[in-house]
Every structure is written in C-alpha cells, then in structure tokens.
Scaffold this active site. Structure first.
Site, mmCIF file in Angstrom:
data_model
loop_
_atom_site.group_PDB
_atom_site.id
_atom_site.type_symbol
_atom_site.label_atom_id
_atom_site.label_comp_id
_atom_site.label_asym_id
_atom_site.label_seq_id
_atom_site.Cartn_x
_atom_site.Cartn_y
_atom_site.Cartn_z
ATOM 1 N N LYS A 15 47.401 22.024 37.861
ATOM 2 C CA LYS A 15 47.014 23.419 37.612
ATOM 3 C C LYS A 15 48.159 24.374 37.924
ATOM 4 O O LYS A 15 48.509 25.243 37.125
ATOM 5 C CB LYS A 15 45.774 23.792 38.455
ATOM 6 C CG LYS A 15 44.561 22.914 38.196
ATOM 7 C CD LYS A 15 43.346 23.355 39.012
ATOM 8 C CE LYS A 15 43.514 23.228 40.520
ATOM 9 N NZ LYS A 15 43.668 21.842 40.996
ATOM 10 N N ARG A 90 35.526 27.526 42.496
ATOM 11 C CA ARG A 90 35.433 26.141 42.943
ATOM 12 C C ARG A 90 34.039 25.784 43.404
ATOM 13 O O ARG A 90 33.821 24.660 43.852
ATOM 14 C CB ARG A 90 36.355 25.963 44.135
ATOM 15 C CG ARG A 90 37.616 25.196 43.843
ATOM 16 C CD ARG A 90 38.379 25.308 45.101
ATOM 17 N NE ARG A 90 39.265 24.276 45.423
ATOM 18 C CZ ARG A 90 40.568 24.331 45.190
ATOM 19 N NH1 ARG A 90 41.082 25.306 44.494
ATOM 20 N NH2 ARG A 90 41.327 23.398 45.645
ATOM 21 N N ARG A 126 54.293 15.035 46.351
ATOM 22 C CA ARG A 126 54.620 16.433 46.010
ATOM 23 C C ARG A 126 55.471 17.095 47.096
ATOM 24 O O ARG A 126 55.234 16.916 48.285
ATOM 25 C CB ARG A 126 53.330 17.239 45.829
ATOM 26 C CG ARG A 126 53.599 18.726 45.634
ATOM 27 C CD ARG A 126 52.396 19.480 45.154
ATOM 28 N NE ARG A 126 51.272 19.455 46.076
ATOM 29 C CZ ARG A 126 50.092 20.041 45.830
ATOM 30 N NH1 ARG A 126 49.892 20.658 44.676
ATOM 31 N NH2 ARG A 126 49.132 19.980 46.701
ATOM 32 N N ARG A 159 52.914 19.632 51.940
ATOM 33 C CA ARG A 159 51.750 20.357 52.452
ATOM 34 C C ARG A 159 50.957 19.468 53.406
ATOM 35 O O ARG A 159 50.795 18.286 53.146
ATOM 36 C CB ARG A 159 50.852 20.794 51.268
ATOM 37 C CG ARG A 159 51.279 22.120 50.673
ATOM 38 C CD ARG A 159 50.559 22.473 49.392
ATOM 39 N NE ARG A 159 49.123 22.230 49.362
ATOM 40 C CZ ARG A 159 48.338 22.517 48.299
ATOM 41 N NH1 ARG A 159 48.868 23.066 47.222
ATOM 42 N NH2 ARG A 159 47.059 22.263 48.326
ATOM 43 N N ARG A 170 39.623 15.790 49.845
ATOM 44 C CA ARG A 170 39.622 16.859 48.831
ATOM 45 C C ARG A 170 38.986 16.383 47.530
ATOM 46 O O ARG A 170 38.284 17.130 46.862
ATOM 47 C CB ARG A 170 41.057 17.350 48.587
ATOM 48 C CG ARG A 170 41.586 18.209 49.741
ATOM 49 C CD ARG A 170 43.095 18.284 49.757
ATOM 50 N NE ARG A 170 43.669 18.937 48.594
ATOM 51 C CZ ARG A 170 44.943 18.844 48.240
ATOM 52 N NH1 ARG A 170 45.771 18.102 48.952
ATOM 53 N NH2 ARG A 170 45.389 19.493 47.182
HETATM 54 P P1 AP5 Z 1 50.295 20.689 40.982
HETATM 55 O O1 AP5 Z 1 50.610 21.447 39.752
HETATM 56 O O2 AP5 Z 1 50.803 21.180 42.271
HETATM 57 O O3 AP5 Z 1 48.706 20.400 41.042
HETATM 58 P P2 AP5 Z 1 47.483 21.373 41.369
HETATM 59 O O4 AP5 Z 1 46.418 21.061 40.365
HETATM 60 O O5 AP5 Z 1 47.927 22.782 41.481
HETATM 61 O O6 AP5 Z 1 47.045 20.752 42.752
HETATM 62 P P3 AP5 Z 1 46.703 21.475 44.138
HETATM 63 O O7 AP5 Z 1 46.751 20.395 45.175
HETATM 64 O O8 AP5 Z 1 47.532 22.679 44.360
HETATM 65 O O9 AP5 Z 1 45.255 21.873 43.870
HETATM 66 P P4 AP5 Z 1 44.197 22.113 44.906
HETATM 67 O O10 AP5 Z 1 43.200 22.661 43.985
HETATM 68 O O11 AP5 Z 1 43.738 20.955 45.692
HETATM 69 O O12 AP5 Z 1 44.897 23.033 46.008
HETATM 70 P P5 AP5 Z 1 44.885 24.600 46.213
HETATM 71 O O13 AP5 Z 1 46.192 25.022 46.652
HETATM 72 O O14 AP5 Z 1 44.245 25.250 45.041
HETATM 73 O O15 AP5 Z 1 50.802 19.186 40.742
HETATM 74 C C1 AP5 Z 1 50.654 18.189 41.750
HETATM 75 C C2 AP5 Z 1 51.893 17.266 41.756
HETATM 76 O O16 AP5 Z 1 51.918 16.523 40.548
HETATM 77 C C3 AP5 Z 1 53.236 17.994 41.827
HETATM 78 O O17 AP5 Z 1 54.112 17.257 42.636
HETATM 79 C C4 AP5 Z 1 53.729 18.031 40.382
HETATM 80 O O18 AP5 Z 1 55.126 18.023 40.308
HETATM 81 C C5 AP5 Z 1 53.126 16.748 39.821
HETATM 82 N N1 AP5 Z 1 52.729 16.862 38.427
HETATM 83 C C6 AP5 Z 1 52.163 17.931 37.800
HETATM 84 N N2 AP5 Z 1 51.913 17.654 36.510
HETATM 85 C C7 AP5 Z 1 52.315 16.359 36.306
HETATM 86 C C8 AP5 Z 1 52.307 15.466 35.170
HETATM 87 N N3 AP5 Z 1 51.828 15.878 33.970
HETATM 88 N N4 AP5 Z 1 52.777 14.212 35.336
HETATM 89 C C9 AP5 Z 1 53.266 13.806 36.551
HETATM 90 N N5 AP5 Z 1 53.314 14.602 37.665
HETATM 91 C C10 AP5 Z 1 52.832 15.858 37.537
HETATM 92 O O19 AP5 Z 1 43.841 24.749 47.433
HETATM 93 C C11 AP5 Z 1 44.183 24.290 48.735
HETATM 94 C C12 AP5 Z 1 43.029 24.541 49.684
HETATM 95 O O20 AP5 Z 1 42.763 25.966 49.763
HETATM 96 C C13 AP5 Z 1 41.690 23.923 49.278
HETATM 97 O O21 AP5 Z 1 41.578 22.575 49.690
HETATM 98 C C14 AP5 Z 1 40.707 24.845 50.032
HETATM 99 O O22 AP5 Z 1 40.652 24.540 51.400
HETATM 100 C C15 AP5 Z 1 41.365 26.221 49.877
HETATM 101 N N6 AP5 Z 1 40.902 26.917 48.673
HETATM 102 C C16 AP5 Z 1 41.669 27.303 47.616
HETATM 103 N N7 AP5 Z 1 40.918 27.894 46.669
HETATM 104 C C17 AP5 Z 1 39.631 27.876 47.133
HETATM 105 C C18 AP5 Z 1 38.399 28.320 46.615
HETATM 106 N N8 AP5 Z 1 38.312 28.907 45.396
HETATM 107 N N9 AP5 Z 1 37.281 28.143 47.362
HETATM 108 C C19 AP5 Z 1 37.337 27.566 48.583
HETATM 109 N N10 AP5 Z 1 38.487 27.121 49.133
HETATM 110 C C20 AP5 Z 1 39.625 27.268 48.410
HETATM 111 MG MG MG Z 2 48.076 24.173 43.094
#
Ligand code: AP5
Ligand code: MG
Ligand code: ZN
Length: 216
Positions: A15, A90, A126, A159, A170
């Site tokens: 994402k 979410r 990552r 992270r 997660r």
């Molecule tokens: P990346 O693009 O970083 O993936 P992502 O989908 O953004 O994954 P996140 O871990 O950031 O999502 P998340 O939803 O768990 O975390 P968030 O920060 O939102 O890609 C991942 C890796 O893969 C990278 O190394 C990249 O290089 C590689 N990659 C990408 N595309 C690729 C491909 N096509 N092929 C190969 N490799 C690839 O949330 C963190 C925490 O915050 C949550 O756990 C929660 O506690 C809190 N939080 C955030 N939002 C909310 C909400 N709305 N409600 C409640 N709690 C929330």
């Molecule tokens: Mg992300």
C-alpha cells in the site's frame, strides 16, 4: 467533487509503496494513518504515546483515536479536492464514520491482495526511512547504499512491528477486523480487486487503471 481513493489490503501488501506513486500521478495527497502515528511517536505527542503499545503489539489503535486524527488531517486545505487513503479504514466502524463525513464525495476502494507467506517475507525484509518514511526491501528493492534511503539520504531502520511474531499477529488482526471492510465497499459497488503479488510496476499499472475506473 472530492475524489477519495482507498487502498485496502493486508499489512505488507505494498500500500505504502504504491501510494507514493499513485499520489503523484493522480495529484491526491497520500494520507497514511500508520505514518501519522509514527510521526506522532517521533514527536513524542500524547497521541503517539497512546498508540505505541497497540502498534508494537500488532493490534489496532482504538477507533476514536484514529478517526479524530484522520479527520483532522483530511480537513486541511490540501485535501479539499480529494485524497488517497493508505491504512484507513481498517474497521467497519471506521468505514461508517468516513461515509458520514464524506457525503457526496466520489469514492473508489481498491483491494490489494497478497498471500500470507509473501507478507511475512516482505515485512521481515523491509527497511524504512526514519526521515521520510520511504521503504526499501533488502532483496526486492535494496537501497543503492546499505542503510541509506535512496530518496532522501536518511537512515533506514526495521520497524519494531516487522518482527515475525508481530507480523503474524497483524495478519490475524487483519483477517478479523479489516477483511470485513471489503464487503462494506463491495456492497456499494465501488470496490476493485488488484493482485498485489506481481512486480511493483505491474501492480502500479493495474492500480492506476482501477483508480481511473477503467476496470473493476
Ligand atoms: P509496503 O509498501 O511498505 O507495504 P504496506 O502495505 O504499506 O504495509 P504496512 O506494513 O505499512 O501496512 P500496515 O497496514 O500493516 O501498517 P501501517 O503502517 O498502516 O511494502 C512492504 C515491503 O514489501 C517493503 O519492503 C516493500 O519494499 C516490499 N514490496 C512492496 N511491493 C512489493 C512487490 N510488488 N514485490 C516485492 N516486494 C514488494 O500501520 C501500522 C500500525 O498502526 C497498525 O498495526 C496499527 O497498530 C496502527 N494503525 C494504522 N492505521 C490504523 C487504523 N486505521 N486503525 C487502527 N490502527 C491503525
Ligand atoms: Mg505502509
Ligand atoms: Zn528517506
């Protein structure tokens, strides 16, 4: 009319990676609730302190904290024409709150799907930039210089929630609380599906087409 694009999908689906490119192609500000929480953590705000325990444990931050923070962000002038959501909504409650807030906006949600095994591989490898949030992967998109962000020269780190056991947690939380959000948008006829398991450029092309409403 306000145009709102929502990226759904499991942790590690790509994402954040894709949102950066889509945001500039579509001229929509990229709004990531995860990034907003990490920003608060870095600044040592009370909101950041409240969120920390949930994030480190791989659990969701309570809805009321997330919703207030999100609405504050999308209420700013740069979001007047629309925005791109990454990591929100979410829960079904978050989706309902967003609906109530938006009324009249043009909404499109895209579900980026990736299998669990690939999620674990992507997240445990990552490396995230401390300064700008850009992400690299030690094998799939390594930085030109180890430990240094290609985009801004900042220091890369892993992270705390990218350890294997927190990633498993997660994924479980995703299945339980976030998966039902898909049905929320499907029933409104605004959900597209994109296979996130392909190469980043191919995923990007498919996302752009879905965002422009060229495919379902
Ligand atoms: P990346 O693009 O970083 O993936 P992502 O989908 O953004 O994954 P996140 O871990 O950031 O999502 P998340 O939803 O768990 O975390 P968030 O920060 O939102 O890609 C991942 C890796 O893969 C990278 O190394 C990249 O290089 C590689 N990659 C990408 N595309 C690729 C491909 N096509 N092929 C190969 N490799 C690839 O949330 C963190 C925490 O915050 C949550 O756990 C929660 O506690 C809190 N939080 C955030 N939002 C909310 C909400 N709305 N409600 C409640 N709690 C929330
Ligand atoms: Mg992300
Ligand atoms: Zn950087």
């Amino acid at each position: 009319m306000q145009s709102v694009l929502i990226l759904l999908g499991p942790p590690g689906a790509g994402k954040g990676t894709q949102a950066v490119r889509l945001s500039s192609a579509l001229s929509l500000p990229h709004v990531s609730t995860g990034d907003l929480f990490r920003e608060n953590l870095k600044l040592g705000t009370p909101l950041g302190e409240k969120a920390r325990g949930f994030m480190d444990a791989g659990r969701l931050v309570p809805d009321e904290l997330v919703i207030d923070m999100l609405f504050d962000r999308v209420g700013r002038a740069d979001c007047r024409g629309g925005f791109l959501l990454d990591g929100f909504p979410r829960t079904v409650a978050q989706a309902a709150a967003l609906d109530a807030r938006l009324n009249g906006a043009q909404v499109r949600a895209i579900n980026l799907s990736v299998a669990d095994a690939a999620v674990v591989e992507r997240l445990t490898g990552r490396h995230t930039c401390r300064a700008c949030g850009n992400v690299h992967h030690e094998r799939f998109s390594p930085p030109a210089k180890a430990g240094v962000c290609d985009r801004c020269g900042g220091a890369l780190y892993q992270r705390p929630d990218d350890s294997r056991d927190v990633v498993e947690k997660r994924l479980a939380v995703y299945r339980e609380q976030t998966k039902p959000v898909e049905a929320h948008y499907r029933s409104r006829g605004v959900l597209s599906e994109v296979d996130g398991a392909r190469k980043p450029d191919d995923v990007y092309t498919a996302l752009l087409r879905a965002a422009r409403g060229e495919v379902r």
